[in-house]
Design a protein around this motif. Sequence first.
Motif, short mmCIF file in Angstrom:
data_model
loop_
_atom_site.label_atom_id
_atom_site.label_comp_id
_atom_site.label_asym_id
_atom_site.label_seq_id
_atom_site.Cartn_x
_atom_site.Cartn_y
_atom_site.Cartn_z
N THR A 38 -2.66 1.86 -1.58
CA THR A 38 -2.90 0.41 -1.47
C THR A 38 -2.21 -0.16 -0.24
O THR A 38 -2.08 -1.37 -0.11
CB THR A 38 -2.41 -0.34 -2.72
N HIS A 39 -1.79 0.71 0.65
CA HIS A 39 -1.15 0.30 1.92
C HIS A 39 0.04 -0.62 1.67
O HIS A 39 0.23 -1.60 2.38
CB HIS A 39 -2.19 -0.34 2.84
N GLY A 40 0.83 -0.29 0.64
CA GLY A 40 2.05 -1.02 0.34
C GLY A 40 1.84 -2.25 -0.53
O GLY A 40 2.82 -2.87 -0.96
N ARG A 41 0.61 -2.61 -0.81
CA ARG A 41 0.35 -3.83 -1.58
C ARG A 41 0.86 -3.74 -3.02
O ARG A 41 1.24 -4.75 -3.61
CB ARG A 41 -1.13 -4.16 -1.55
N ASP A 46 4.35 -8.51 -8.19
CA ASP A 46 4.49 -9.84 -8.79
C ASP A 46 3.71 -10.92 -8.05
O ASP A 46 3.36 -11.94 -8.64
CB ASP A 46 5.97 -10.24 -8.87
N ALA A 47 3.42 -10.70 -6.77
CA ALA A 47 2.70 -11.69 -5.97
C ALA A 47 1.18 -11.54 -6.06
O ALA A 47 0.44 -12.37 -5.54
CB ALA A 47 3.14 -11.59 -4.51
N LEU A 49 -2.71 -11.15 -7.81
CA LEU A 49 -3.49 -11.80 -8.85
C LEU A 49 -3.49 -10.95 -10.11
O LEU A 49 -3.31 -9.73 -10.05
CB LEU A 49 -4.92 -12.01 -8.36
N ALA A 50 -3.74 -11.57 -11.25
CA ALA A 50 -3.68 -10.87 -12.54
C ALA A 50 -4.64 -9.68 -12.58
O ALA A 50 -4.28 -8.61 -13.07
CB ALA A 50 -3.99 -11.84 -13.68
N PHE A 51 -5.87 -9.83 -12.06
CA PHE A 51 -6.81 -8.70 -12.12
C PHE A 51 -6.36 -7.56 -11.21
O PHE A 51 -6.61 -6.40 -11.50
CB PHE A 51 -8.25 -9.16 -11.80
N GLN A 52 -5.65 -7.89 -10.11
CA GLN A 52 -5.11 -6.85 -9.24
C GLN A 52 -3.94 -6.14 -9.92
O GLN A 52 -3.81 -4.92 -9.82
CB GLN A 52 -4.68 -7.44 -7.90
N GLN A 53 -3.10 -6.89 -10.62
CA GLN A 53 -2.00 -6.28 -11.37
C GLN A 53 -2.54 -5.33 -12.44
O GLN A 53 -2.02 -4.23 -12.62
CB GLN A 53 -1.12 -7.36 -12.02
N ASN A 54 -3.60 -5.75 -13.14
CA ASN A 54 -4.21 -4.88 -14.15
C ASN A 54 -4.78 -3.62 -13.51
O ASN A 54 -4.66 -2.53 -14.07
CB ASN A 54 -5.29 -5.63 -14.92
N ALA A 55 -5.40 -3.76 -12.34
CA ALA A 55 -5.95 -2.60 -11.63
C ALA A 55 -4.84 -1.63 -11.25
O ALA A 55 -4.99 -0.41 -11.39
CB ALA A 55 -6.71 -3.05 -10.38
N ILE A 56 -3.71 -2.15 -10.78
CA ILE A 56 -2.58 -1.29 -10.42
C ILE A 56 -2.01 -0.60 -11.65
O ILE A 56 -1.73 0.60 -11.62
CB ILE A 56 -1.50 -2.09 -9.66
#
Length: 133
Positions: A38-41, A46-47, A49-56
Amino acid sequence: MAIVCIDYYNNTYLGEPIAPSEFQRAEAKAERAITQITHGRASQFDALLAFQQNAIRDAICAQIEYYALNGTDVAINGENGGNGWTVGKVHVNGQQGGNSGRKAAASMICAAAVAALEQSGLMNPQVETVGAP
């Protein structure tokens, strides 16, 4: 602090069983691998979006499960320690020789982790630079 705890892995993701004594190490390795693709993302969890946190979370769990099923030697090196295996008349030698960088990288991340991240935008190779609009 780890992004995924063993309770989430076992009870929400419903991953393949992994010994509690091995979970912390597997989670740390999986988190590093997902941060890399994810190139460090992912390190800015914590910064996001919720759908990105779920994906991670799902990608890390998928990677932990990959380690649980295949072992970290296979997952990280693309090798099974030289033992090989046989099914019927087919034998696969564990000595695969030197992996090229691309082949080694491909064997490090499981397909389920990539699938979890595909629609999140987190694997985009374009990274922001200072002063970029």
